[in-house]
Design a protein around this motif. Structure first.
Motif, short mmCIF file in Angstrom:
data_model
loop_
_atom_site.label_atom_id
_atom_site.label_comp_id
_atom_site.label_asym_id
_atom_site.label_seq_id
_atom_site.Cartn_x
_atom_site.Cartn_y
_atom_site.Cartn_z
N TYR A 136 26.88 72.57 31.08
CA TYR A 136 27.64 71.73 32.00
C TYR A 136 28.03 72.52 33.24
O TYR A 136 28.32 73.71 33.18
CB TYR A 136 28.90 71.20 31.30
N ALA A 137 28.06 71.82 34.36
CA ALA A 137 28.51 72.38 35.63
C ALA A 137 29.47 71.40 36.27
O ALA A 137 29.36 70.19 36.06
CB ALA A 137 27.32 72.65 36.54
N LEU A 138 30.38 71.93 37.03
CA LEU A 138 31.37 71.11 37.70
C LEU A 138 30.69 70.22 38.73
O LEU A 138 29.89 70.68 39.52
CB LEU A 138 32.38 72.03 38.39
N ASP A 139 31.00 68.93 38.70
CA ASP A 139 30.44 67.98 39.65
C ASP A 139 31.47 67.51 40.66
O ASP A 139 31.24 66.54 41.37
CB ASP A 139 29.88 66.75 38.91
N ILE A 140 32.61 68.18 40.71
CA ILE A 140 33.70 67.77 41.59
C ILE A 140 34.23 69.00 42.31
O ILE A 140 33.88 70.13 41.97
CB ILE A 140 34.83 67.07 40.79
N ALA A 141 35.08 68.79 43.28
CA ALA A 141 35.63 69.90 44.07
C ALA A 141 36.63 70.70 43.24
O ALA A 141 37.68 70.20 42.86
CB ALA A 141 36.29 69.35 45.33
N GLU A 142 36.27 71.93 43.00
CA GLU A 142 37.08 72.81 42.17
C GLU A 142 38.51 72.98 42.69
O GLU A 142 39.47 72.90 41.92
CB GLU A 142 36.37 74.17 42.11
N ASP A 143 38.66 73.19 43.99
CA ASP A 143 39.99 73.41 44.55
C ASP A 143 40.88 72.19 44.39
O ASP A 143 42.09 72.32 44.16
CB ASP A 143 39.91 73.82 46.02
N GLU A 144 40.30 71.00 44.49
CA GLU A 144 41.09 69.78 44.31
C GLU A 144 41.58 69.67 42.87
O GLU A 144 42.71 69.25 42.62
CB GLU A 144 40.27 68.55 44.68
N VAL A 145 40.74 70.06 41.91
CA VAL A 145 41.15 70.03 40.50
C VAL A 145 42.29 71.02 40.29
O VAL A 145 43.31 70.69 39.68
CB VAL A 145 39.96 70.37 39.57
N LEU A 146 42.12 72.23 40.81
CA LEU A 146 43.17 73.25 40.64
C LEU A 146 44.47 72.82 41.30
O LEU A 146 45.55 73.00 40.73
CB LEU A 146 42.68 74.60 41.18
N ASP A 147 44.38 72.23 42.51
CA ASP A 147 45.58 71.75 43.19
C ASP A 147 46.29 70.71 42.34
O ASP A 147 47.52 70.72 42.21
CB ASP A 147 45.24 71.13 44.55
N HIS A 148 45.53 69.80 41.76
CA HIS A 148 46.10 68.74 40.95
C HIS A 148 46.73 69.30 39.66
O HIS A 148 47.85 68.93 39.30
CB HIS A 148 45.03 67.70 40.61
N LEU A 149 46.02 70.20 39.00
CA LEU A 149 46.54 70.75 37.74
C LEU A 149 47.71 71.70 37.96
O LEU A 149 48.57 71.84 37.10
CB LEU A 149 45.42 71.46 36.97
N GLU A 150 47.76 72.32 39.12
CA GLU A 150 48.85 73.23 39.44
C GLU A 150 50.19 72.51 39.46
O GLU A 150 51.24 73.11 39.16
CB GLU A 150 48.57 73.88 40.79
N ASP A 151 50.18 71.23 39.79
CA ASP A 151 51.41 70.44 39.84
C ASP A 151 51.95 70.12 38.45
O ASP A 151 53.08 69.66 38.31
CB ASP A 151 51.18 69.15 40.61
N ASP A 152 51.14 70.33 37.42
CA ASP A 152 51.55 70.08 36.04
C ASP A 152 52.08 71.41 35.48
O ASP A 152 51.35 72.40 35.42
CB ASP A 152 50.34 69.60 35.23
N ASP A 153 53.35 71.43 35.07
CA ASP A 153 53.97 72.67 34.60
C ASP A 153 53.19 73.34 33.48
O ASP A 153 53.21 74.56 33.35
CB ASP A 153 55.40 72.40 34.12
N ARG A 154 52.50 72.56 32.67
CA ARG A 154 51.75 73.15 31.55
C ARG A 154 50.58 74.00 32.03
O ARG A 154 50.18 74.94 31.35
CB ARG A 154 51.22 72.04 30.62
N PHE A 155 50.02 73.68 33.19
CA PHE A 155 48.83 74.36 33.67
C PHE A 155 49.09 75.37 34.79
O PHE A 155 48.21 76.16 35.12
CB PHE A 155 47.82 73.33 34.21
N GLY A 156 50.27 75.34 35.39
CA GLY A 156 50.54 76.13 36.59
C GLY A 156 50.20 77.60 36.48
O GLY A 156 49.53 78.16 37.36
N ASP A 157 50.64 78.28 35.42
CA ASP A 157 50.38 79.71 35.28
C ASP A 157 48.88 80.00 35.10
O ASP A 157 48.35 80.97 35.65
CB ASP A 157 51.16 80.30 34.10
N ALA A 158 48.20 79.16 34.34
CA ALA A 158 46.76 79.35 34.12
C ALA A 158 46.00 79.14 35.42
O ALA A 158 45.06 79.88 35.74
CB ALA A 158 46.26 78.40 33.03
N VAL A 159 46.39 78.14 36.21
CA VAL A 159 45.74 77.89 37.50
C VAL A 159 45.92 79.11 38.41
O VAL A 159 44.97 79.55 39.07
CB VAL A 159 46.30 76.61 38.16
#
Length: 123
Positions: free
Chosen positions: A92-115
């Motif tokens: 599998y390879a990412l078919d979407i904009a990586e930075d947009e995914v990271l920006d979105h997940l960064e707003d979720d406290d559960r993912f912030g440190d991992a992002v």
């Protein structure tokens, strides 16, 4: 890609997507389910906030199912990659904009440190 695309999948699927991005940051693409499973396990060991998303732990079968469902949701693209023994395995390879995914997940406290760690690795 919009935040709604990611919001359409559950937290475990977002976690798997984050693991694919982490592998991509290491230039290890396309990815196989066993590689993604390993990264999922590493992220769980490193970030306590992620534990609640994976009741029952990470199994390769759960990751395989999540990768397939992320591909069906057009968040990942499936590729074929031959193993050294000549077997064709789904990758599998990412078919979407990586930075947009990271920006979105960064707003979720559960993912912030991992992002943040994944972004640091990319620099």
């Amino acid at each position: 890609m919009t935040g709604a695309d990611i919001d359409g999948v559950d937290p475990f699927h977002r976690f798997v997507l984050l693991s694919v991005i982490d592998l991509r940051a290491r230039d290890d693409v396309p990815v196989h389910s066993f590689d993604v499973t390993g990264v999922c396990e590493d992220l769980l060991d490193e970030f306590d906030d992620l534990d609640g998303m994976v009741p029952g732990g990470v199994t390769r079968q759960r990751v395989i199912n999540a990768l397939s469902e992320l591909e069906s949701a057009d968040l990942l693209g499936e590729k074929r990659k031959e193993s050294p023994t000549g077997k064709g395995r789904p990758a599998y390879a990412l078919d979407i904009a990586e930075d947009e995914v990271l920006d979105h997940l960064e707003d979720d406290d559960r993912f912030g440190d991992a992002v943040e760690r994944i972004r640091d690795r990319r620099e």
